[in-house]
Design a protein around this motif. Structure first.
Motif, short mmCIF file in Angstrom:
data_model
loop_
_atom_site.label_atom_id
_atom_site.label_comp_id
_atom_site.label_asym_id
_atom_site.label_seq_id
_atom_site.Cartn_x
_atom_site.Cartn_y
_atom_site.Cartn_z
N THR A 195 0.90 -1.39 0.09
CA THR A 195 -0.32 -0.02 -0.04
C THR A 195 1.20 1.39 -0.01
OG1 THR A 195 -2.50 -1.49 1.82
CG2 THR A 195 -1.56 1.22 1.22
N LEU A 196 1.95 1.03 0.48
CA LEU A 196 3.38 2.59 1.27
C LEU A 196 3.36 2.76 -0.51
CD1 LEU A 196 4.19 1.92 4.31
CD2 LEU A 196 2.64 3.66 3.54
N PHE A 197 3.85 1.59 -1.29
CA PHE A 197 4.52 1.46 -2.35
C PHE A 197 3.58 2.19 -3.44
CE2 PHE A 197 7.09 -3.13 -1.41
CZ PHE A 197 7.47 -1.16 -0.81
N GLY A 198 2.45 1.73 -3.49
CA GLY A 198 1.61 3.01 -4.29
C GLY A 198 1.24 4.23 -3.79
N PHE A 199 1.36 4.62 -2.74
CA PHE A 199 1.02 5.93 -2.07
C PHE A 199 2.57 6.77 -1.88
CE2 PHE A 199 -2.14 4.68 2.05
CZ PHE A 199 -2.63 4.78 1.11
N PHE A 200 3.50 5.68 -2.71
CA PHE A 200 4.21 7.05 -3.28
C PHE A 200 5.01 6.87 -3.71
CE2 PHE A 200 4.73 7.28 1.56
CZ PHE A 200 5.21 8.52 2.01
N GLY A 201 4.56 6.23 -4.83
CA GLY A 201 4.22 6.43 -6.49
C GLY A 201 5.73 5.51 -6.74
N VAL A 202 5.63 4.47 -5.58
CA VAL A 202 7.54 3.84 -6.13
C VAL A 202 7.35 2.25 -6.62
CG1 VAL A 202 9.16 4.68 -4.82
CG2 VAL A 202 7.57 3.51 -4.00
N GLU A 203 6.30 2.02 -7.35
CA GLU A 203 5.58 0.30 -7.30
C GLU A 203 5.56 0.24 -8.45
OE1 GLU A 203 1.74 3.20 -8.81
OE2 GLU A 203 3.58 3.12 -7.49
N HIS A 204 6.55 0.71 -9.13
CA HIS A 204 6.30 0.22 -10.24
C HIS A 204 8.08 0.14 -10.84
CE1 HIS A 204 7.91 4.65 -10.35
NE2 HIS A 204 8.81 4.81 -11.22
N LEU A 205 9.26 0.06 -9.20
CA LEU A 205 10.28 -0.05 -9.61
C LEU A 205 10.70 -1.65 -9.60
CD1 LEU A 205 11.47 2.82 -7.68
CD2 LEU A 205 11.72 2.98 -9.47
N PRO A 206 12.38 -1.18 -9.94
CA PRO A 206 12.36 -2.39 -9.75
C PRO A 206 11.46 -3.41 -8.23
CG PRO A 206 13.86 -2.33 -11.77
CD PRO A 206 13.12 -0.86 -11.29
N GLN A 207 12.07 -4.72 -7.71
CA GLN A 207 11.49 -4.70 -6.42
C GLN A 207 12.34 -4.87 -5.59
OE1 GLN A 207 8.62 -6.36 -5.41
NE2 GLN A 207 9.58 -6.22 -3.67
N ASN A 208 13.93 -4.98 -6.24
CA ASN A 208 14.84 -4.66 -5.19
C ASN A 208 15.16 -3.46 -4.75
OD1 ASN A 208 16.27 -3.95 -7.51
ND2 ASN A 208 18.11 -4.79 -7.08
N GLN A 209 14.50 -2.19 -5.48
CA GLN A 209 14.60 -0.52 -5.36
C GLN A 209 13.73 0.11 -3.99
OE1 GLN A 209 15.86 1.21 -9.05
NE2 GLN A 209 16.53 -1.06 -10.03
N LYS A 210 12.36 -0.62 -4.45
CA LYS A 210 11.26 -0.09 -3.88
C LYS A 210 11.17 0.08 -2.15
CE LYS A 210 7.84 -2.68 -6.96
NZ LYS A 210 7.29 -3.55 -6.37
N ARG A 211 11.97 -0.42 -1.80
CA ARG A 211 12.55 -0.07 -0.36
C ARG A 211 13.24 0.87 0.04
NH1 ARG A 211 10.29 -4.88 2.53
NH2 ARG A 211 11.77 -4.51 4.17
N SER A 212 14.65 0.82 -0.75
CA SER A 212 14.97 2.19 -0.37
C SER A 212 14.63 3.29 -0.46
CB SER A 212 17.14 1.68 -1.30
OG SER A 212 17.59 1.05 -0.72
N TYR A 213 13.91 3.17 -1.99
CA TYR A 213 13.25 3.98 -2.23
C TYR A 213 12.22 4.68 -1.97
CZ TYR A 213 15.10 4.82 -7.10
OH TYR A 213 16.53 4.87 -8.05
N LEU A 214 11.66 3.98 -1.02
CA LEU A 214 10.01 4.23 -0.15
C LEU A 214 10.60 4.68 0.97
CD1 LEU A 214 7.38 4.25 0.63
CD2 LEU A 214 7.99 2.00 1.47
N ALA A 215 11.85 3.87 1.65
CA ALA A 215 12.47 4.92 2.47
C ALA A 215 13.13 6.98 2.68
CB ALA A 215 13.84 4.16 3.87
N MET A 216 13.64 6.53 1.41
CA MET A 216 14.41 7.81 0.88
C MET A 216 12.80 8.68 0.86
SD MET A 216 17.70 7.80 1.39
CE MET A 216 18.22 8.85 1.12
#
Length: 229
Positions: A195-216
């Motif tokens: 849900t947070l990936f969608g809120f922050f617009g990072v759901e389209h990123l490769p799986q190994n990047q989503k968490r770091s991008y979300l945190a940043m």
């Protein structure tokens, strides 16, 4: 032959400033290249709409010059825009060949979002941000409004960012670490993160990047403050 450099999209190799630079490039919505130079610093090349060809090689005259990589030919590979798509073509230009996602290319190869082109020891990632629906354009100095986060969603976000409390160059907390801290199941943590990936617009990123991008993004936009950690 020396081992190729790690992928330039690896979140563990990126500094917070480099992650922010990529996020800004994604917000623009224009395809771009990501690589690391001979000193290990991130370099971006935005493939502007009027650009039709990009030459890559060791010679300084190339659009992407790689003088530090002795395994790259003077003119190694060309990228060409065909309609709305970008392609890579070696066509015998290089001595050591060109590879996309580990496979040597022959003739013209269509590039897709997240593909990694290897020339010599240098890895060059190709990124195509999604349409503006997932990354809306906002006025300078502002950010798109986020939906109101629930108490649990915000707790998951804070726990994800907690490793950044003592070091800016950190790795976000794992699902298990978040689950242990908040007394949630790992499946529940995964659901909240989706849900947070969608809120922050990072759901389209490769799986190994989503968490770091979300945190940043959470730290950069002030959704999570340092005092929360």
């Amino acid at each position: 032959m020396r081992k190729a450099d790690p992928s330039p999209l690896s979140p563990h190799a990126a500094t917070p400033a480099e992650l922010r630079e990529r996020i800004e490039a994604e917000r623009e919505g224009t395809p771009f290249l990501v690589l690391r130079d001979g000193e290990g610093a991130q370099r971006l090349l935005v493939l502007e709409p009027g650009l039709r060809r990009v030459a890559i090689g060791r010679s300084p005259g190339n659009d992407v010059a790689l003088p530090w990589d002795t395994e790259v030919s003077r003119l190694h590979v060309e990228l060409e825009r065909l309609g709305d798509e970008w392609t890579a073509a070696d066509d015998g230009l290089s001595r050591n060949g060109s590879f996309v996602n580990g496979q040597r290319i022959s003739g013209r190869h269509r590039l897709r979002d997240g593909d990694v082109l290897r020339v010599g020891r240098t890895q060059i990632a190709f990124r195509v941000p999604e349409a503006s629906e997932s990354s809306p354009t906002v006025a300078a100095g502002s950010r798109a409004e986020l939906p109101a986060l629930s108490t649990t969603q915000r707790s998951v976000l804070v726990a994800l960012c907690r490793p950044y409390k003592d070091a800016e160059l950190a790795t976000p907390a794992t699902n298990q670490q978040i689950a242990d801290e908040l007394y949630l199941s790992v499946d529940a943590v995964k659901a909240h993160l989706r849900t947070l990936f969608g809120f922050f617009g990072v759901e389209h990123l490769p799986q190994n990047q989503k968490r770091s991008y979300l945190a940043m993004r959470a730290l950069q936009d002030g959704v999570v403050a340092r005092r929360d950690l």
